[in-house]
Design an enzyme around this catalytic site. Structure first.
Site, PDB file in Angstrom:
ATOM      1  N   LYS A 131       0.842  -1.202   0.000  1.00  0.00           N
ATOM      2  CA  LYS A 131       0.000   0.000   0.000  1.00  0.00           C
ATOM      3  C   LYS A 131       0.880   1.256   0.000  1.00  0.00           C
ATOM      4  O   LYS A 131       1.887   1.300   0.710  1.00  0.00           O
ATOM      5  CB  LYS A 131      -0.836  -0.046   1.284  1.00  0.00           C
ATOM      6  CG  LYS A 131      -1.703   1.143   1.559  1.00  0.00           C
ATOM      7  CD  LYS A 131      -2.369   0.997   2.943  1.00  0.00           C
ATOM      8  CE  LYS A 131      -3.398   2.081   3.157  1.00  0.00           C
ATOM      9  NZ  LYS A 131      -4.052   1.991   4.481  1.00  0.00           N
ATOM     10  N   SER A 206      -8.933   2.333   3.123  1.00  0.00           N
ATOM     11  CA  SER A 206      -7.963   2.990   2.290  1.00  0.00           C
ATOM     12  C   SER A 206      -7.008   2.042   1.570  1.00  0.00           C
ATOM     13  O   SER A 206      -6.401   2.433   0.573  1.00  0.00           O
ATOM     14  CB  SER A 206      -7.157   3.959   3.158  1.00  0.00           C
ATOM     15  OG  SER A 206      -6.457   3.244   4.160  1.00  0.00           O
ATOM     16  N   SER A 230      -9.791  -0.120   7.055  1.00  0.00           N
ATOM     17  CA  SER A 230      -9.014   0.058   5.825  1.00  0.00           C
ATOM     18  C   SER A 230      -8.326  -1.198   5.300  1.00  0.00           C
ATOM     19  O   SER A 230      -7.872  -1.214   4.160  1.00  0.00           O
ATOM     20  CB  SER A 230      -7.960   1.151   6.012  1.00  0.00           C
ATOM     21  OG  SER A 230      -8.575   2.404   6.063  1.00  0.00           O
TER      22      SER A 230
END
Ligand SMILES: *[C@@H]1O[C@H](CO)[C@@H](O)[C@H](O)[C@H]1NC(C)=O
Ligand SMILES: *[C@@H]1O[C@H](CO)[C@@H](O)[C@H](O)[C@H]1NC(C)=O
Ligand SMILES: *[C@@H]1O[C@H](CO)[C@@H](O)[C@H](O)[C@H]1NC(C)=O
Ligand SMILES: *[C@@H]1O[C@H](CO)[C@@H](O)[C@H](O)[C@H]1NC(C)=O
Ligand SMILES: *[C@@H]1O[C@H](CO)[C@@H](O)[C@H](O)[C@H]1NC(C)=O
Ligand SMILES: CC(=O)N[C@H]1CO[C@H](CO)[C@@H](O)[C@@H]1O
Length: 531
Positions: A131, A206, A230
């Site tokens: 990420k 996210s 997330s």
């Protein structure tokens, strides 16, 4: 029945009906906009790419596969999928190929060397996806913020470093929501990421790029972080496994934005993957060897007591749970009760409906760096009201959800300055005590991962609080695994959360394992029905 109660009921049903009508109409509009363009990514055809990370590492260790061949297959897949998904936003392909080649050369010389053993290198030569919020040396560390466009990390963060030491090779960086604070991954720097099962749908956030990249076969293991869902929301919307570890088990350092003040209590860094057998080894590596003992304990799933909680007991801010998700959860519970022999208790917790308020209260009373300060990185804090005005004319570098959160924060800070102690006001301590009592060593809670199947792009704006289903467990700091449960009749991923007591991560993973063995849980190759 008192007058107040009657008014309350009338309000409740009016809002429910209005909500239903609005969402029905909106759904028709979204369908008109998006459905014609929707696509599913082509399935993964190569058998090597259908192996778990630990199986891949074993084949590389025993020289049945070359690390460089595996790496090139994944690089090709990611490259081919970019037009559909826009999920990988930075690449270190040349470096990764060179690192894989160097490994092959070393391995060919002395494959028996103990330094390549399963114990020392469980992920030997496995491509790793990360990420964007995490620092990987030489890669962007912008969290989708335009003003951090040119920023490059000068070192690996601890979890990346640990996974590298275990043999994994980072090769791509994936998209996030702006500053990691919304559940659709879209920003002004990298654009919007599409769901591999239906490109008209969101990937969540996210860690949305991560969920998408794994589900579409662009990687087999990846790293995410979770402050309100997330890891688990993207894992759910994309139909993969994602684990939010117990508070404090895995280091959060080296990510941007880093949680500060007491926010850090809400944030957990954890593994995301396609195959259940990779979860435990990843978690062990990410948490560092000193914590391994806690994770490793043996769990007998047949001896568990399972609280089956089908919803949040009726928050007005949050959508109702989709019937297909209820069905999927019932199937899980039925299997664990009848075939495995666990004891199931149907239960509701009335305080679950305050999840949004509790999460918000924790966040605002924590005294960390404000969101508006983060948005204004490198300059003054952003004024969300002025910025919203610019947004109306397409002149803002920020996304609407980020600006919305900035406004909410402004109001919350005003509330806070009045001295309201929301944490105690909302009975959070009571809930925490109740959970500690319920969740002993042999008890888990099964709870929906989210009330809705993957929505259309932008549709989350209509349901700004649906993350309550995941956020609840950030406030409590408990370990949770999101388990994928196949596809809905529209071809969208289903899933459920397995929640255990503090530091009982092993229990979540054991249940996930059991469900995967029975083929109730698992990743589905896009464009097929094969789990
Ligand atoms: C995407 O979802 C829409 C709405 O559920 C559906 O009509 C469409 O057929 C789906 N597209 C694909 C390619 O599956
Ligand atoms: C948006 O970011 C760019 C690049 O950092 C900058 O030049 C521009 O002034 C910013 N626009 C606004 C409205 O702040
Ligand atoms: C990522 O960005 C943050 C904030 O600018 C910075 O403090 C941190 O050092 C960066 N990470 C690395 C490893 O460079
Ligand atoms: C629990 O609820 C499910 C529906 O979610 C139902 O099918 C089941 O019979 C209930 N079990 C018990 C023990 O009440
Ligand atoms: C709120 O009250 C609880 C006790 O109920 C206390 O532990 C906590 O520190 C208080 N928080 C603040 C921000 O004053
Ligand atoms: C749609 C979009 O903006 N895609 C971008 C994603 O990020 C990469 C790398 O910065 C760009 O090349 C794409 O154009």
């Amino acid at each position: 029945m008192g007058a107040a109660k009657i008014v309350q009921l009338i309000l409740y049903y009016t809002l429910t009906v209005v909500g239903w009508i609005v969402s029905f109409v909106a759904n028709q509009i979204f369908a008109k906009i998006y459905d014609k363009k929707a696509r599913v990514v082509p399935p993964v055809e190569d058998d090597v790419m259908l192996l778990s990370a630990v199986a891949l590492a074993e084949k590389i260790r025993t020289r049945k596969l070359k690390a460089v061949d595996v790496m090139k297959k994944y690089i090709d897949r990611v490259t081919n999928l970019h037009v559909y998904l826009n999920t990988v936003i930075a690449r270190r392909f040349d470096e990764a190929v060179a690192e894989a080649e160097a490994l092959d050369t070393e391995l060919d010389k002395n494959p028996q060397d103990d330094k390549f053993s399963v114990k020392n290198k469980p992920f030997l030569g496995v491509p790793l996806s990360v990420k964007e919020a995490f620092s990987v040396k030489g890669m962007p560390n912008a969290s989708g913020l335009v003003s951090r466009k040119h920023y490059r990390s000068d070192a690996d963060c601890p979890v990346v470093e640990r996974l590298r030491e275990s043999g994994a090779i980072p090769f791509c960086i994936t998209n996030v929501s702006e500053l990691c604070m919304w559940y659709e991954s879209a920003n002004r720097l990298y654009g919007r990421t599409n769901n591999p099962y239906n490109t008209s749908r969101i990937v969540g956030g996210s860690s949305g790029g991560e969920g998408c990249n794994l589900a579409s076969g662009g990687a087999v293991i990846g790293i995410g972080s979770d402050i309100g869902g997330s890891i688990r929301m993207p894992a759910f919307f994309n139909g993969i496994f994602g684990h939010k570890p117990s508070r404090g088990l895995v280091p959060n350092d080296g990510q941007f934005p880093i949680a500060t003040g007491k926010d850090i209590e809400l944030l957990s860094t954890g593994p995301m993957c396609r195959y259940v057998e990779d979860l435990l080894p990843m978690l062990k590596i990410m948490s560092g060897s000193n914590k391994q003992a806690d994770i490793e304990c043996k769990v007998d799933v047949s001896k568990l007591v399972i609280y089956n909680v089908i919803d949040d007991s009726g928050s007005l801010l949050v959508a109702k749970v989709d019937p297909q998700l209820k069905q999927a959860q019932a199937k899980v519970v039925h299997y664990l009760e009848t075939t495995v022999g666990a004891k199931v208790i149907n239960k509701s917790f009335s305080k679950f409906k305050y999840a949004v308020d509790m999460w918000g209260a924790k966040m605002t009373t924590s005294g960390g760096t404000s969101f508006c300060q983060y948005m204004g990185y490198g300059g003054k804090p952003v004024n969300p009201f002025i910025e919203f005005f610019k947004w109306l004319f397409g002149k803002s570098n920020h996304t609407l959800p980020a600006l919305g959160l900035g406004c909410v924060e402004k109001f919350d800070r005003i509330l806070e300055s009045t001295g309201v102690n929301e944490t105690s006001l909302l009975g959070f301590e009571k809930l925490e005590a109740e959970m500690n009592e319920v969740l002993d060593d042999n008890t888990i809670i099964i709870y929906p991962s989210h009330p809705k199947l993957a929505p259309y792009h932008n549709q989350p704006l209509l349901y700004p609080f649906n993350w309550a289903y995941t956020g609840l467990f950030n406030t409590l700091g408990l370990p949770v695994t999101q388990v994928p449960l196949g596809l809905s009749k529209e071809g969208l991923p289903l899933g459920v959360q397995i929640v255990a007591g503090m530091n009982r991560d092993a229990v979540c993973l054991a249940v996930a394992n059991k469900l995967a063995k029975a083929k109730i849980a698992g990743w589905v190759n896009p464009g097929t029905n094969e789990m």
